[in-house]
Motif scaffolding. Sequence first.
Motif, PDB file in Angstrom:
ATOM      1  N   ALA A   1      40.585  49.019  73.341  1.00  0.00           N
ATOM      2  CA  ALA A   1      39.701  49.966  72.647  1.00  0.00           C
ATOM      3  C   ALA A   1      40.039  50.162  71.177  1.00  0.00           C
ATOM      4  CB  ALA A   1      39.735  51.307  73.370  1.00  0.00           C
ATOM      5  N   HIS A   2      40.527  49.133  70.500  1.00  0.00           N
ATOM      6  CA  HIS A   2      40.820  49.267  69.075  1.00  0.00           C
ATOM      7  C   HIS A   2      39.552  49.699  68.325  1.00  0.00           C
ATOM      8  CE1 HIS A   2      43.398  46.187  70.845  1.00  0.00           C
ATOM      9  NE2 HIS A   2      44.322  46.468  69.941  1.00  0.00           N
ATOM     10  N   GLY A   3      39.635  50.806  67.632  1.00  0.00           N
ATOM     11  CA  GLY A   3      38.501  51.264  66.825  1.00  0.00           C
ATOM     12  C   GLY A   3      37.438  52.018  67.582  1.00  0.00           C
ATOM     13  N   ALA A   4      37.563  52.128  68.905  1.00  0.00           N
ATOM     14  CA  ALA A   4      36.584  52.895  69.691  1.00  0.00           C
ATOM     15  C   ALA A   4      36.725  54.378  69.360  1.00  0.00           C
ATOM     16  CB  ALA A   4      36.787  52.656  71.180  1.00  0.00           C
ATOM     17  N   ARG A   5      35.610  55.098  69.443  1.00  0.00           N
ATOM     18  CA  ARG A   5      35.628  56.528  69.122  1.00  0.00           C
ATOM     19  C   ARG A   5      34.999  57.346  70.247  1.00  0.00           C
ATOM     20  NH1 ARG A   5      36.806  57.991  63.865  1.00  0.00           N
ATOM     21  NH2 ARG A   5      37.189  56.229  62.476  1.00  0.00           N
TER      22      ARG A   5
ATOM     23  N   PHE B   1      48.893  50.282  72.258  1.00  0.00           N
ATOM     24  CA  PHE B   1      47.968  49.196  71.934  1.00  0.00           C
ATOM     25  C   PHE B   1      48.582  47.838  72.248  1.00  0.00           C
ATOM     26  CE2 PHE B   1      46.578  52.699  69.368  1.00  0.00           C
ATOM     27  CZ  PHE B   1      45.206  52.560  69.242  1.00  0.00           C
ATOM     28  N   SER B   2      47.720  46.922  72.628  1.00  0.00           N
ATOM     29  CA  SER B   2      48.081  45.508  72.758  1.00  0.00           C
ATOM     30  C   SER B   2      47.362  44.719  71.674  1.00  0.00           C
ATOM     31  CB  SER B   2      47.658  44.971  74.124  1.00  0.00           C
ATOM     32  OG  SER B   2      47.744  43.558  74.158  1.00  0.00           O
ATOM     33  N   PHE B   3      48.045  43.700  71.143  1.00  0.00           N
ATOM     34  CA  PHE B   3      47.417  42.779  70.196  1.00  0.00           C
ATOM     35  C   PHE B   3      47.396  41.364  70.749  1.00  0.00           C
ATOM     36  CE2 PHE B   3      49.544  46.056  67.433  1.00  0.00           C
ATOM     37  CZ  PHE B   3      48.393  46.768  67.174  1.00  0.00           C
ATOM     38  N   TYR B   4      47.329  41.259  72.070  1.00  0.00           N
ATOM     39  CA  TYR B   4      47.142  39.957  72.708  1.00  0.00           C
ATOM     40  C   TYR B   4      45.930  39.270  72.062  1.00  0.00           C
ATOM     41  CZ  TYR B   4      46.756  36.558  76.523  1.00  0.00           C
ATOM     42  OH  TYR B   4      46.696  35.405  77.253  1.00  0.00           O
ATOM     43  N   PRO B   5      45.948  37.946  71.942  1.00  0.00           N
ATOM     44  CA  PRO B   5      44.916  37.270  71.130  1.00  0.00           C
ATOM     45  C   PRO B   5      43.464  37.614  71.447  1.00  0.00           C
ATOM     46  CG  PRO B   5      46.674  35.743  71.640  1.00  0.00           C
ATOM     47  CD  PRO B   5      46.987  37.007  72.393  1.00  0.00           C
ATOM     48  N   THR B   6      43.154  37.933  72.709  1.00  0.00           N
ATOM     49  CA  THR B   6      41.765  38.214  73.062  1.00  0.00           C
ATOM     50  C   THR B   6      41.280  39.581  72.614  1.00  0.00           C
ATOM     51  OG1 THR B   6      42.374  39.135  75.215  1.00  0.00           O
ATOM     52  CG2 THR B   6      41.936  36.764  75.117  1.00  0.00           C
ATOM     53  N   LYS B   7      42.192  40.457  72.200  1.00  0.00           N
ATOM     54  CA  LYS B   7      41.826  41.855  71.954  1.00  0.00           C
ATOM     55  C   LYS B   7      40.901  42.003  70.740  1.00  0.00           C
ATOM     56  CE  LYS B   7      44.561  43.122  75.284  1.00  0.00           C
ATOM     57  NZ  LYS B   7      44.007  43.434  76.613  1.00  0.00           N
ATOM     58  N   VAL B   8      40.327  43.189  70.613  1.00  0.00           N
ATOM     59  CA  VAL B   8      39.441  43.465  69.478  1.00  0.00           C
ATOM     60  C   VAL B   8      40.190  43.239  68.167  1.00  0.00           C
ATOM     61  CG1 VAL B   8      37.965  45.194  68.375  1.00  0.00           C
ATOM     62  CG2 VAL B   8      38.129  45.101  70.879  1.00  0.00           C
TER      63      VAL B   8
ATOM     64  N   GLY C   1      51.841  40.931  70.793  1.00  0.00           N
ATOM     65  CA  GLY C   1      52.181  42.035  69.904  1.00  0.00           C
ATOM     66  C   GLY C   1      51.659  43.332  70.486  1.00  0.00           C
ATOM     67  N   GLY C   2      52.212  44.438  70.034  1.00  0.00           N
ATOM     68  CA  GLY C   2      51.765  45.742  70.493  1.00  0.00           C
ATOM     69  C   GLY C   2      52.215  46.816  69.524  1.00  0.00           C
TER      70      GLY C   2
ATOM     71  N   ILE D   1      49.892  38.589  60.167  1.00  0.00           N
ATOM     72  CA  ILE D   1      48.556  38.171  60.598  1.00  0.00           C
ATOM     73  C   ILE D   1      47.714  39.397  60.948  1.00  0.00           C
ATOM     74  CG2 ILE D   1      47.304  37.033  62.488  1.00  0.00           C
ATOM     75  CD1 ILE D   1      49.515  34.890  62.474  1.00  0.00           C
ATOM     76  N   LEU D   2      48.305  40.347  61.642  1.00  0.00           N
ATOM     77  CA  LEU D   2      47.580  41.564  62.017  1.00  0.00           C
ATOM     78  C   LEU D   2      47.190  42.380  60.791  1.00  0.00           C
ATOM     79  CD1 LEU D   2      49.661  42.545  65.163  1.00  0.00           C
ATOM     80  CD2 LEU D   2      47.232  41.958  65.156  1.00  0.00           C
ATOM     81  N   ARG D   3      48.029  42.387  59.768  1.00  0.00           N
ATOM     82  CA  ARG D   3      47.668  43.093  58.533  1.00  0.00           C
ATOM     83  C   ARG D   3      46.381  42.507  57.956  1.00  0.00           C
ATOM     84  NH1 ARG D   3      52.430  43.672  54.230  1.00  0.00           N
ATOM     85  NH2 ARG D   3      50.990  45.274  53.431  1.00  0.00           N
ATOM     86  N   ARG D   4      46.301  41.187  57.926  1.00  0.00           N
ATOM     87  CA  ARG D   4      45.099  40.545  57.361  1.00  0.00           C
ATOM     88  C   ARG D   4      43.885  40.840  58.236  1.00  0.00           C
ATOM     89  NH1 ARG D   4      47.157  36.689  53.633  1.00  0.00           N
ATOM     90  NH2 ARG D   4      49.335  37.229  53.300  1.00  0.00           N
TER      91      ARG D   4
END
Length: 376
Positions: A164-168, A183-190, A197-198, A242-245
């Motif tokens: 739900a990254h960015g969900a409100r 949060f998860s930053f697995y490649p498939t995530k938003v 990453g997390g 990479i996540l920063r970009r």
Amino acid sequence: MSRRTTRVWDYLAEYEREKADLLDAVETVFESGQLVLGKSVQGFETEFADYHGISHCTGVDNGTNAVLLGLQALGIGPGAEVVTVSNTAAPTVVAIDAAGATPVFVDVNEDDYLMDTGQVADAITPLTRALLPVHLYGQCVDMAPLERLATEHGLHILEDCAQAHGARHHGRTAGTMGDAGAFSFYPTKVLGAYGDGGAVITDDADTDANLRRLRYYGMAEKYYVVRTPGHNSRLDEVQAEILRRKLRRLDTYIARRRAVARRYEEGLGDLTGPGGLTLPSTAPGNAHVYYVYVVRHPRRDEIIERLKSRGIALNISYPWPVHTMSGFAKLGYAEGALPVTERLAGEIFSLPMYPSLSADLQDKVIDALREVLAAL
């Protein structure tokens, strides 16, 4: 039309567009002189916290450990009960178990598949220490009832925001409505990395300090353990850069996912109704980010097989409710204990959903699904 298998998720087109920036991110780290917990992790933590309007962010190695360390940072451990759902990715519950706590399940809503918050009060016992809502598929759980219960019973709330990254929810961003958000930053995530990453976000300085010790062996300074448990759970510098970009493009990714969802609604909306296809429902007050596009049909398995023969590979999120898995038989949930969750597991499936999904490929999916449904 391409003969290549159409997959539920694919990053290659996005990579081609963003390659220069992503490779520059890698080079930036390699040339920095610091490969672990350096400027890229620090920068991402600041920027991710700022995106959420919150004070603190601690980067960790994956989303499962984000939940685990989030629980431990809040003091949740052996002997505690954590109320959550079984209609989730297993890592949510694996993390509760790893913390030594006991997951207690409530069922989900029939329409949006999110935690049925009306069942939570009855699930609370003298051993309950936390509520763990899962913001599933790209939208948020109804948080107001959980906040009231947490205040009434002195409980913590850890939000599982992996999808739900960015969900409100009524204007509030996922991860900012409880004591902490994982949060998860697995490649498939938003917001996905190019590996694992997390992160955990919080407005509480003590919780953040606990998280930073937990991810680094329990150390407050190098070589000296001040508190246990401790883990080696650091966010990697390359993935952080990479996540920063990609964080700068997060709202663009979300807008594109919503456009893909609208196209599905336009192409499949007339197939809904009793015995037909059920499209995603957005709960009141929610701004959906469509991590996955989950539909429902009573003849799901037959549909998936027929689409597979046409070169369209779909996914089921999730085919086995966690409480039915042999690894969690120790919890003692009998078949039928969570009827909505169990029914959904036999009917839901995910259509391709990612920002770079082309109109041609999406039309291929829509047309094939229409033809398969007509032939049932």
